[in-house]
Design a protein around this motif. Structure first.
Motif, PDB file in Angstrom:
ATOM      1  N   LEU A 203       0.865  -1.177   0.000  1.00 29.79           N
ATOM      2  CA  LEU A 203       0.000   0.000   0.000  1.00 29.79           C
ATOM      3  C   LEU A 203       0.900   1.224   0.000  1.00 29.79           C
ATOM      4  O   LEU A 203       1.830   1.320   0.819  1.00 29.79           O
ATOM      5  N   PHE A 204       0.646   2.121  -0.922  1.00 35.12           N
ATOM      6  CA  PHE A 204       1.526   3.277  -1.078  1.00 35.12           C
ATOM      7  C   PHE A 204       0.687   4.540  -1.213  1.00 35.12           C
ATOM      8  O   PHE A 204      -0.132   4.658  -2.110  1.00 35.12           O
ATOM      9  N   ARG A 205       0.876   5.437  -0.267  1.00 29.23           N
ATOM     10  CA  ARG A 205       0.183   6.723  -0.349  1.00 29.23           C
ATOM     11  C   ARG A 205       1.120   7.764   0.250  1.00 29.23           C
ATOM     12  O   ARG A 205       1.487   7.664   1.428  1.00 29.23           O
ATOM     13  N   GLU A 206       1.528   8.732  -0.565  1.00 28.07           N
ATOM     14  CA  GLU A 206       2.500   9.714  -0.070  1.00 28.07           C
ATOM     15  C   GLU A 206       1.911  10.551   1.067  1.00 28.07           C
ATOM     16  O   GLU A 206       2.543  10.746   2.105  1.00 28.07           O
ATOM     17  N   GLU A 207       0.706  11.060   0.855  1.00 27.53           N
ATOM     18  CA  GLU A 207       0.086  11.906   1.889  1.00 27.53           C
ATOM     19  C   GLU A 207      -0.195  11.092   3.143  1.00 27.53           C
ATOM     20  O   GLU A 207      -0.926  10.108   3.118  1.00 27.53           O
ATOM     21  N   HIS A 208       0.395  11.531   4.249  1.00 25.44           N
ATOM     22  CA  HIS A 208       0.144  10.866   5.531  1.00 25.44           C
ATOM     23  C   HIS A 208      -0.660  11.843   6.393  1.00 25.44           C
ATOM     24  O   HIS A 208      -0.106  12.763   6.989  1.00 25.44           O
ATOM     25  N   SER A 209      -1.973  11.663   6.418  1.00 26.78           N
ATOM     26  CA  SER A 209      -2.831  12.614   7.129  1.00 26.78           C
ATOM     27  C   SER A 209      -4.059  11.877   7.657  1.00 26.78           C
ATOM     28  O   SER A 209      -4.354  10.758   7.244  1.00 26.78           O
ATOM     29  N   ARG A 210      -4.756  12.537   8.554  1.00 26.76           N
ATOM     30  CA  ARG A 210      -5.951  11.923   9.128  1.00 26.76           C
ATOM     31  C   ARG A 210      -7.115  11.845   8.143  1.00 26.76           C
ATOM     32  O   ARG A 210      -8.056  11.091   8.357  1.00 26.76           O
ATOM     33  N   ARG A 211      -7.041  12.648   7.072  1.00 23.49           N
ATOM     34  CA  ARG A 211      -8.131  12.522   6.091  1.00 23.49           C
ATOM     35  C   ARG A 211      -7.919  11.311   5.196  1.00 23.49           C
ATOM     36  O   ARG A 211      -8.860  10.776   4.609  1.00 23.49           O
ATOM     37  N   VAL A 212      -6.677  10.857   5.067  1.00 22.16           N
ATOM     38  CA  VAL A 212      -6.389   9.664   4.259  1.00 22.16           C
ATOM     39  C   VAL A 212      -6.392   8.402   5.130  1.00 22.16           C
ATOM     40  O   VAL A 212      -7.011   7.395   4.786  1.00 22.16           O
ATOM     41  N   LEU A 213      -5.691   8.444   6.261  1.00 24.84           N
ATOM     42  CA  LEU A 213      -5.559   7.269   7.131  1.00 24.84           C
ATOM     43  C   LEU A 213      -6.647   7.344   8.195  1.00 24.84           C
ATOM     44  O   LEU A 213      -6.456   7.922   9.260  1.00 24.84           O
ATOM     45  N   VAL A 214      -7.799   6.774   7.869  1.00 27.10           N
ATOM     46  CA  VAL A 214      -9.023   6.973   8.647  1.00 27.10           C
ATOM     47  C   VAL A 214      -9.361   5.750   9.498  1.00 27.10           C
ATOM     48  O   VAL A 214      -8.874   4.645   9.230  1.00 27.10           O
ATOM     49  N   PRO A 215     -10.198   5.926  10.528  1.00 33.68           N
ATOM     50  CA  PRO A 215     -10.606   4.768  11.344  1.00 33.68           C
ATOM     51  C   PRO A 215     -11.368   3.730  10.509  1.00 33.68           C
ATOM     52  O   PRO A 215     -11.192   2.523  10.690  1.00 33.68           O
ATOM     53  N   LYS A 216     -12.232   4.223   9.598  1.00 36.37           N
ATOM     54  CA  LYS A 216     -13.024   3.293   8.784  1.00 36.37           C
ATOM     55  C   LYS A 216     -13.302   3.957   7.433  1.00 36.37           C
ATOM     56  O   LYS A 216     -13.767   5.104   7.388  1.00 36.37           O
ATOM     57  N   VAL A 217     -13.009   3.273   6.354  1.00 37.93           N
ATOM     58  CA  VAL A 217     -13.226   3.869   5.031  1.00 37.93           C
ATOM     59  C   VAL A 217     -14.724   4.028   4.751  1.00 37.93           C
ATOM     60  O   VAL A 217     -15.549   3.257   5.253  1.00 37.93           O
ATOM     61  N   ASP A 218     -15.079   5.034   3.932  1.00 33.90           N
ATOM     62  CA  ASP A 218     -16.484   5.268   3.582  1.00 33.90           C
ATOM     63  C   ASP A 218     -17.003   4.271   2.542  1.00 33.90           C
ATOM     64  O   ASP A 218     -18.208   4.062   2.429  1.00 33.90           O
ATOM     65  N   PHE A 219     -16.095   3.715   1.770  1.00 34.69           N
ATOM     66  CA  PHE A 219     -16.478   2.766   0.714  1.00 34.69           C
ATOM     67  C   PHE A 219     -15.340   1.763   0.591  1.00 34.69           C
ATOM     68  O   PHE A 219     -14.179   2.152   0.527  1.00 34.69           O
ATOM     69  N   ILE A 220     -15.676   0.476   0.584  1.00 36.15           N
ATOM     70  CA  ILE A 220     -14.629  -0.545   0.478  1.00 36.15           C
ATOM     71  C   ILE A 220     -14.453  -0.933  -0.992  1.00 36.15           C
ATOM     72  O   ILE A 220     -15.234  -1.702  -1.539  1.00 36.15           O
ATOM     73  N   SER A 221     -13.421  -0.340  -1.631  1.00 35.09           N
ATOM     74  CA  SER A 221     -13.061  -0.777  -2.990  1.00 35.09           C
ATOM     75  C   SER A 221     -12.456  -2.168  -2.947  1.00 35.09           C
ATOM     76  O   SER A 221     -12.651  -2.980  -3.844  1.00 35.09           O
ATOM     77  N   SER A 222     -11.695  -2.407  -1.890  1.00 34.72           N
ATOM     78  CA  SER A 222     -11.056  -3.692  -1.710  1.00 34.72           C
ATOM     79  C   SER A 222     -10.844  -3.886  -0.214  1.00 34.72           C
ATOM     80  O   SER A 222     -10.428  -2.956   0.472  1.00 34.72           O
ATOM     81  N   ALA A 223     -11.134  -5.089   0.273  1.00 30.45           N
ATOM     82  CA  ALA A 223     -11.146  -5.315   1.718  1.00 30.45           C
ATOM     83  C   ALA A 223      -9.813  -5.855   2.209  1.00 30.45           C
ATOM     84  O   ALA A 223      -9.157  -6.646   1.521  1.00 30.45           O
ATOM     85  N   GLY A 224      -9.420  -5.454   3.411  1.00 30.95           N
ATOM     86  CA  GLY A 224      -8.259  -6.049   4.067  1.00 30.95           C
ATOM     87  C   GLY A 224      -8.534  -7.522   4.363  1.00 30.95           C
ATOM     88  O   GLY A 224      -9.692  -7.946   4.418  1.00 30.95           O
ATOM     89  N   PRO A 225      -7.485  -8.328   4.576  1.00 26.90           N
ATOM     90  CA  PRO A 225      -7.667  -9.763   4.837  1.00 26.90           C
ATOM     91  C   PRO A 225      -8.446  -9.997   6.135  1.00 26.90           C
ATOM     92  O   PRO A 225      -8.211  -9.328   7.130  1.00 26.90           O
ATOM     93  N   LYS A 226      -9.387 -10.927   6.076  1.00 29.03           N
ATOM     94  CA  LYS A 226     -10.266 -11.166   7.228  1.00 29.03           C
ATOM     95  C   LYS A 226      -9.998 -12.495   7.916  1.00 29.03           C
ATOM     96  O   LYS A 226     -10.602 -12.783   8.944  1.00 29.03           O
ATOM     97  N   ASN A 227      -9.177 -13.338   7.326  1.00 33.20           N
ATOM     98  CA  ASN A 227      -8.893 -14.664   7.901  1.00 33.20           C
ATOM     99  C   ASN A 227     -10.188 -15.454   8.127  1.00 33.20           C
ATOM    100  O   ASN A 227     -10.358 -16.108   9.147  1.00 33.20           O
ATOM    101  N   ASP A 228     -11.102 -15.372   7.164  1.00 32.37           N
ATOM    102  CA  ASP A 228     -12.398 -16.041   7.305  1.00 32.37           C
ATOM    103  C   ASP A 228     -12.471 -17.325   6.474  1.00 32.37           C
ATOM    104  O   ASP A 228     -13.547 -17.877   6.262  1.00 32.37           O
TER     105      ASP A 228
END
Lengths: 251, 284
Positions: free
Chosen positions: A129-154
């Motif tokens: 995962l690569f994102r130059e901007e390191h800010s609270r608007r980018v690195l959020v508690p919960k995304v508004d829309f899941i384009s792709s989900a993190g691994p869930k081990n399900d």
């Protein structure tokens, strides 16, 4: 503070090259000059063991079976590493490339879209995962829309996923079992407090965090000559900005 | 150009001018279009806007940019099915975004290989295609046409997504040349072949028609879309302008920058259309 002997972009590129060590096949996607340069640097250091496919390149694109071939490679398990970003990324490594605020599809902010993420994130073992901007608007508690989900081990089919998140401030490793990021290294000139202040999600943080390894002179020379020339074919504006000496020399 | 085959045919394919080619597309048609780098029929797109087409269902294989932004700004679109809309370095797709916010069309967000797979399904005459990934995404949640089944070949639980085939009325693209029989040279752009196979017919603009037979040698036949899929061809030099065509010509950066600035507002876009779409002398 004394000036560092390398630029922000050069540190990101050399860090990416280190993260790609041992890969046989690496691809980069749209609008990815830094990952592209990092992949080409890793290839140069691999002693002929790595193939790199730069989207948008002619000289560094070996695919010839149409737009689907990259995805087929991933499905076959041949693609070792790829890069994904996000308008938003959350602490469980969900990524959002679609939009924020409002009610989908009429989001307040609309980004281009999910591209290949909804598939590649599940199949490529070493997604950075690569994102130059390191800010609270980018690195959020919960995304508004899941384009792709993190691994869930399900138990669902998931050979792929993130190994971590690289930003302008630091490298977070992703712990797949705990489904959390762990602060692995902070870039020279930055601090753990700064990372905390600008990160909107919780992450694990060891008592002592290393500094991200700085590139040595040999690597910087390789990057500023051969690699800058190679990536300039696809990203001339990036090279003019980040490697002005090369651009001025007429290369 | 070949003369002896009749005035309006190359082989069995109708050879038409740009406006006649555009006239084959009715309101509400489902069209498949390639990404900006693969050969976009921009002159034909301007002809479509001049015809005030409405309610088009545009399937981007797998993404689009300027073409969809212009069609959206001109009110031609009823549905956009895509994995992304981006003008790249030339800024935000303002007309697309404004039309989306105003609910002027239905949005079907996808991921690139899902579009490819659904197009391939139609090309094989199959009703659907399975695809890995997508589980747990809001893409899947917002696509009621996609279904999840248990892999019937696996003993343990293995959910997998099924995508219904995408069967467009027309594949619409621009290529360097067609031969005397209406075969079209597509080089390594195999997504154009997949789009053509999936669609009822392909409407193609080409830089030129050459008096050669692409199927006469293995070398050229390997990069050819055979004429059987083509519903009409128009000869349009620089037909992808202001976008690039492969390595034949580059993006017109100055013009794309101008577009990016003018298309920020509806008024600016209308002025752009007056100058570069409706006044054909300025555009072609």
């Amino acid at each position: 503070m004394t000036a560092l002997p390398f630029s922000r972009q050069e540190l990101l590129i050399t860090t990416i090259a280190r993260l790609l060590q041992g890969c046989r096949l690496v691809a980069t996607g749209a609008s990815s000059p830094i990952p592209g340069a990092g992949a080409l640097l890793a290839r140069a250091q691999s002693g002929g063991h790595m193939r790199v496919n730069v989207l948008g390149s002619v000289r560094n694109d070996f695919l010839c079976d149409g737009g689907v071939e990259l995805f087929d490679l991933a499905g076959q398990g041949r693609l070792d590493a790829f890069f994904l970003g996000g308008g938003q990324i959350d602490g469980e490594a969900n990524i959002n490339l679609v939009g924020a605020g409002g009610v989908y599809p009429q989001t307040d902010v609309r980004w281009p879209g999910s591209f290949g993420s909804g598939y590649l994130y599940y199949l490529v073992p070493r997604v950075i995962l690569f994102r130059e901007e390191h800010s609270r608007r980018v690195l959020v508690p919960k995304v508004d829309f899941i384009s792709s989900a993190g691994p869930k081990n399900d138990g669902t089919y998931r050979p792929g996923g993130p190994i971590g998140l690289l930003t302008n401030l630091c490298w977070f490793a992703f712990d797949r079992d705990k489904r959390r990021f762990r602060l692995e290294s902070v870039h020279p000139g930055h601090s753990v407090e700064e990372v905390r202040d600008h990160t909107g999600f919780d992450f694990d943080c060891p008592a002592s965090v290393a500094a991200t390894a700085a590139p040595d002179a040999d690597i910087l020379t390789l990057l500023r000559t051969r690699i800058a020339r190679e990536i300039a074919e696809t990203y001339p504006r990036f090279v003019a900005q980040v490697f002005p000496d090369l651009a001025a020399a007429g290369d | 150009m070949t003369k002896e085959l009749g005035p309006n045919l190359i082989g069995q394919v109708p050879l038409q001018d740009l406006d006649r080619l555009a006239a084959q597309i009715p309101h509400g048609a489902k069209i498949a279009v390639p990404p900006d780098y693969s050969g976009v029929a921009m002159a034909l797109t301007r002809a479509m806007i001049r015809r005030s087409l409405r309610d088009l269902h545009v399937v981007c294989v797998p993404i689009s940019g300027l073409q969809v932004d212009m069609l959206a700004g001109a009110g031609c679109i009823g549905t956009v099915e895509t994995s992304a809309i981006t003008l790249g370095e030339y800024g935000t797709a303002h007309r697309f975004q404004a039309a989306l916010r105003a609910k002027q069309f239905r949005m079907m967000d996808a991921t690139c290989p899902a579009v490819h797979a659904a197009i391939q399904a139609a090309g094989k005459g199959l009703p659907f295609m399975p695809l890995r990934g997508l589980l747990g995404t809001d893409l899947l949640k917002n696509r009621p046409d996609w279904q999840v089944i248990d892999n019937p070949f696996e003993k343990h639980n293995d959910p997998i997504v099924l995508l219904p085939a995408i069967k467009p009325d027309f594949a619409v693209f621009h290529a360097p040349f067609a031969d005397r029989n209406g075969n079209v040279f597509i080089g390594r752009r195999r997504e154009l072949v997949a789009m053509a196979h999936a669609s009822t017919a392909s409407l193609v603009t080409v830089e030129e028609i050459r008096d050669v037979d692409l199927l006469a040698s293995e070398e050229s036949a390997a990069g050819t879309l055979t004429a059987a899929y083509i519903g009409g061809i128009a000869e349009v030099p620089r037909g992808a302008w202001p976008l690039k065509l492969w390595d034949i010509y580059e993006y017109d950066e100055a013009h794309l920058k101008l577009y990016g600035e003018m298309a920020r507002t509806a008024e600016g876009f209308a002025r752009y259309c007056d100058e570069f779409v409706h006044d054909r002398k300025a555009a072609e």
